[in-house]
Design an enzyme around this catalytic site. Structure first.
Site, PDB file in Angstrom:
ATOM      1  N   LYS B  76       0.856  -1.188   0.000  1.00  0.00           N
ATOM      2  CA  LYS B  76       0.000   0.000   0.000  1.00  0.00           C
ATOM      3  C   LYS B  76       0.891   1.237   0.000  1.00  0.00           C
ATOM      4  CE  LYS B  76      -3.926   2.138   2.469  1.00  0.00           C
ATOM      5  NZ  LYS B  76      -4.869   2.018   3.606  1.00  0.00           N
ATOM      6  N   SER B 151      -9.877   2.270   2.634  1.00  0.00           N
ATOM      7  CA  SER B 151      -8.932   2.986   1.803  1.00  0.00           C
ATOM      8  C   SER B 151      -7.934   2.078   1.083  1.00  0.00           C
ATOM      9  CB  SER B 151      -8.149   3.989   2.661  1.00  0.00           C
ATOM     10  OG  SER B 151      -7.340   3.311   3.613  1.00  0.00           O
ATOM     11  N   SER B 175     -10.353  -0.060   6.834  1.00  0.00           N
ATOM     12  CA  SER B 175      -9.702   0.121   5.535  1.00  0.00           C
ATOM     13  C   SER B 175      -9.025  -1.118   4.961  1.00  0.00           C
ATOM     14  CB  SER B 175      -8.677   1.257   5.605  1.00  0.00           C
ATOM     15  OG  SER B 175      -9.329   2.501   5.525  1.00  0.00           O
TER      16      SER B 175
END
Lengths: 503, 489
Positions: B76, B151, B175
């Site tokens: 990420k 997210s 997330s």
């Protein structure tokens, strides 16, 4: 109508850790800009603070030294504001739960010259100033406005340097008291080894809150004089500020809360910003740091490392060594001074008063003249002790001792008389006394011969003396001493002179 | 190969049936082909990835390989990786190349895993749809007009679309779990403090926790073995003995007590999600588990509490993005204040600004007690609810998200609707507990749209990740939802 000046201090003492409070970057002063700024110091994305235990220990030391409550749990909070030299956009500080709670500091107040408020009380006196709290926080970096062609340079070497902010109650009533408090605090933080006290380098910075009121009335509105870095400026700034406030009120004006700066060139204080424009710092507990827990055990471990404190030493000097309160207070003005005194006394047992006199007399005078600290004195404590020993045992007179002292102040001479053993140093000092021909004459025959000569050569004065002019005795002593080149044992000389003059 | 488990890939690599370079190239080619459509990655760096693959091959040849040596893992874009652009999905950091590695990145580097690229995400991890990314929305691989969740939407998409073997995510309010649910993969947010936050760009420090995203519980366990561990650079990192998260995967579930919070099956839950979750519960009964009805009475307050605390911390955490030292600086400004204002106004997107403003407001003088302090108190009550619940059950189950993936743009102008998509996940972060999501079915297809994946949320007690993975793995042995893949694009 009289006015009362009310003063409280906030002092930022830079803690003497080798690395910063929340990262491993070094704290040494004077490095090239941004060479001591690591990822945490410049607040790169993703970095986190880790508390430096050494900074906490120094805070605990301070708290214990002023008899304060050490919080078993204190909390680091973020103080949020934007400034280019504040890399995270917040300062990690402590807010409602500081590490050190209420304490107190006893100060000796000496009236300052030109201090209007204390002019009436010319006597030195003792006072207790209450300490509200002391908390740990990180310093910001520096904005450099020169040499950047209209732009500002940012140096983050100092960002993250550990500070202990020490806040007093508004207990001081004159510039003299404020300066005495600041000096005592300055001495204390150096004494317990938590701060180098270097004011030029900003290691000890004072903010002074000043207000005025009619005695007995509630506190007036205060203005804060920021960042004073010398005791002299502190006195000047307070005197000017207090008078300005008094004049303003007497002329029908009002005091508004504000932050002011002292200009050393003009000797005036000037408002920077009024408190109405003050930031809302939005303090909240820093979620990156756990609460700071200090166990009873940790506290006691730190207590065990505390040296004997000045106050305790003073009491001991008076009660056990028979020194005056004044002597005790001067000798404990710094830890180095007290160490020197105690080292000398250890080698000259029972001679506390003489050691004190020499340190406060000859040594202090020379140090002042040469603008040196006691640690720079060429004469070593053991040498002073031996010198005093020779006065006491009659080997040399006091005046001869001063000549020897002058020789010992010459590093090349002092260095010759080295050694840790009393015997070695004693031998060295004897050699010096012999070499300079300063050994005291205690031979009664020699003294009598000398006195006989003087009496013979001054028949008229002898007659005057014998007719009742006692005051002339000193004249004869002076002549005899001069004739002996200062080496005659004064007590013996007195006896012989008295006897022979009596006829 | 693309559907192989990490265990299978590791075996193939160690048996030299395939090299890490070949495997890495396979994924890089796939990314090159599909990323223009899915937008799962913000940055790839073939040169850097292949260099790591070559090192891994040397290690594999030398026989010193770990379980994940040579396996391409997507990171990420919230984790700082040395020499890699690290954007956090923001214009503010669009040109920021990190000079250091996050702890998580170091851990993967240490075992010789290959960093395959940096995945797309909501800006500064603020969002539940991946639409707030400065680099554009990520598409759900099951339906390109649906969101992947957020997210960690890029990571979820990459795992589901076989654009990596596994990925990392971070979870502040859901997330990892919500995008895992919406993309039909498995994701785990460990107990707060288990994975170091060092080098992970902070959103809300007291809630942020990194975790793995993969196609099975078994893969999650191998990923977690790498990611966890004490790190002295993170003061909230917990000092615990290293454990093997895969050690109990094979344990039968007889006697397992599953708590079902009644609040998680009430109004607001869509029918297709309810059906899939109920079917999963039925499956667990077959596997020997018993069901306990529990209550989490304060969980209804978790969304408002979260939207006080997370923005409060974020408003402060994001202050360092001021245009002074790195990141975006407005090209023109008149003075210092103007530079701050323009740089931040231009560098941050709307959702980030909204949260900075909320956070600034709730911390302000006069509002702090009413909002921030009050929220902290309720946070403790929410945590207490879980402590009470775990006296009656071993794990808690329920839906991960109230609905399947919604359409791109559907909730864009209604932040509150968007915030409610995390209603079942947020309480777990507030309590610091571990939570995970595993695929448990699909919603109904309608109007030519395919049925979208549904996630089952499993919440464990503190440090009970081993049990959770066991619970998830046993279900995955009995069902095949986790091995479904989107239609080839």
């Amino acid at each position: 109508m009289t006015w009362e000046i009310v003063i409280g201090l906030e002092v930022h003492a830079q803690l003497s850790t080798s690395s910063k409070i929340f990262c491993g970057a070094p704290t040494a002063f004077g490095a090239e800009p941004n060479t001591q700024a690591d990822a945490v110091s410049i607040a790169l994305p993703g970095v986190l603070p880790v508390l430096n235990k050494g900074a906490v220990e120094r805070a605990i030391k301070f708290g214990l030294a002023v008899g304060a409550h050490i919080a078993p749990r204190s909390v680091f909070a973020r103080k949020n504001y934007f400034y280019p030299d504040l890399p995270k956009g917040y300062q990690i500080s402590q807010f409602d739960l500081p590490v050190v709670g209420q304490g107190a500091l006893t100060i000796q107040v000496e009236p300052l010259s030109g201090d209007a408020a204390s002019a009436g009380s010319a006597q030195a006196y003792e006072k207790v100033v209450r300490i509200t709290r002391a908390h740990l926080e990180e310093d910001a970096g520096k904005s450099l406005h020169e040499d950047f062609h209209g732009m500002t340079g940012i140096d983050l070497n100092r960002a993250g340097t550990p500070l202990l902010e020490i806040v007093s109650e508004p207990d001081m009533r004159s510039a003299a008291e404020a300066v005495a408090y600041a000096k005592t605090l300055h001495s204390l933080v150096r004494w317990i080894g938590i701060c180098d006290g270097n004011m030029q380098e900003g290691s000890f910075r004072c903010d002074v809150n000043v207000s005025v009121r009619r005695p007995g009335e509630p506190l007036g509105t205060r203005r804060e004089i920021k960042n004073l870095n010398s005791f002299k400026f502190m006195q000047q700034a307070i005197d000017y500020e207090a008078q300005w406030q008094i004049d303003t009120i007497e002329n029908g004006g009002k005091i508004h809360q504000a932050t002011v700066l002292f200009n050393p060139d003009t000797g005036e204080t000037l408002a920077m910003r009024s408190k109405e424009e003050a930031h809302d710092y939005r303090y909240f507990p820093d979620p990156d740091l756990l609460p700071l827990d200090i166990s009873e055990e940790w506290k006691e471990q730190v207590r065990a490392t505390l040296p004997e404190l000045p106050q305790a030493k003073q009491t001991r000097y008076v009660n056990e060594l028979g020194l005056s309160a004044y002597d005790a207070s001067t000798l404990t003005a710094s830890r180095e001074m007290a160490d020197f005194f105690e080292a000398a006394l250890a080698k000259a047992p029972g001679q506390a008063k003489l050691c004190a006199n020499w340190i406060q007399g000859e040594i202090s005078a020379r140090l002042n003249r040469e603008n040196k600290n006691i640690t720079d004195a060429p004469i070593k404590p053991i040498q002073l002790a031996v010198l005093i020993g020779r006065i006491v045992d009659g080997t040399i007179s006091n005046s001869a001792a001063k000549q020897i002292f002058d020789h010992l102040w010459t590093p090349s001479v002092a260095e010759l008389i080295i050694g840790d053993s009393l015997e070695e140093v004693t031998r060295g000092i004897y050699t010096l006394i012999e070499a300079k021909g300063l050994k005291q004459v205690s031979d009664s025959g020699a003294i009598e011969a000398l006195v006989d000569e003087i009496i013979a050569a001054n028949a008229d004065k002898v007659a005057e003396y014998r007719s009742g002019k006692d005051k002339l005795f000193g004249f004869f002593v002076g002549l005899a001493m001069k004739a002996s080149k200062g080496k005659a044992n004064p007590a013996q000389l007195n006896d012989v002179l008295k006897r022979k003059l009596a006829g | 190969m693309l559907n192989s488990s990490l265990q299978q890939l590791g075996s193939a690599l160690r048996a030299r049936k395939i090299s890490s370079v070949e495997l890495t190239r396979l994924y890089l080619d796939r990314i090159a082909a599909l990323n223009p459509v899915l937008n799962a990655y913000i940055t790839t760096n073939a040169e850097a990835s292949l260099a790591q693959a070559r090192d891994a091959d040397a290690r594999l040849a030398a026989g010193t390989a770990d379980a994940l040596t040579g396996i391409p893992v997507a990171q990420k874009d919230i984790f700082c990786a040395k020499g890699w652009r690290t954007t956090c999905g923001s214009k503010m950091l669009a040109n920021f190349v990190s000079p250091y590695d996050a702890h998580v990145i170091e851990q993967f580097n240490n075992v010789g895993a290959v960093n395959l690229g940096k995945t797309n995400m909501d800006e500064f991890a603020m969002g539940s749809s991946n639409e707030t990314s400065y680099f554009g929305a990520v598409k759900n691989p099951y339906s390109q007009d649906a969101v992947p969740g957020g997210s960690s939407g890029g990571s979820a998409c990459a795992v589901a679309a076989r654009l990596c073997a596994a990925a990392t995510g971070t979870d502040t309010g859901g997330s990892i779990r919500q995008p895992a649910a919406l993309c039909g993969i498995s994701g785990l947010k460990p107990t707060y403090g288990t994975v170091s936050r060092y080098g992970m760009i902070a959103f809300a420090s007291s809630l942020d926790q990194a975790g793995p995203m993969a196609r099975s519980a078994e893969d999650l366990a191998l990923m977690l073995n790498v990611m966890t561990g004490f790190d002295e650079r993170d003061s909230t990192s917990l000092q615990r003995a290293k454990e093997d998260y895969a050690r109990d995967l094979a344990k039968p579930l007889d006697g397992l007590r599953i708590g079902l919070p009644k609040e998680f099956f009430a109004e607001g839950l869509s029918n297709d999600v309810a059906q899939a979750v109920n079917a999963a519960i039925a499956e667990y009964k077959k596997l020997g588990a018993s069901i306990v009805e529990i209550s989490l009475p304060n969980s209804r307050l978790s969304v408002p509490v979260y939207y006080v605390l997370a923005p409060a911390e974020a408003s402060s955490n994001l202050s360092r993005f001021d245009g002074v030292r790195y990141g975006y600086r407005a090209p023109e400004y008149s003075d210092l204040t103007d530079m701050y204002e323009k740089s931040r106004a231009q560098g941050f997107g709307a959702e980030v600004k909204r949260r900075i403003m909320i956070g600034t407001y709730v911390l302000s003088h006069g509002y702090y007690d009413a909002y921030y302090l009050q929220a902290q108190k309720i946070r403790r009550l929410i945590a207490q609810d879980f402590t009470d619940a775990f006296r009656q059950c071993d794990v808690i189950m329920g839906p991960t998200s109230p609905s399947t993936a919604f359409k791109l743009g559907e909730k864009g102008d209604d932040p509150v609707q968007m915030y409610l998509s995390d209603i079942y996940t947020i309480a777990v972060n507030l309590a610091g507990l571990p939570g995970m999501s595993i695929p448990c079915g699909f919603g109904a297809a309608n109007n030519g749209n395919p049925g979208m994946p549904v996630g089952l949320q499993i919440i464990g007690n503190y440090f009970d990740e081993v049990r959770m993975l066991n619970v998830a793995h046993q279900y995955q042995l009995a069902t095949d939802w986790h091995s479904r893949a989107p239609q080839e694009l």
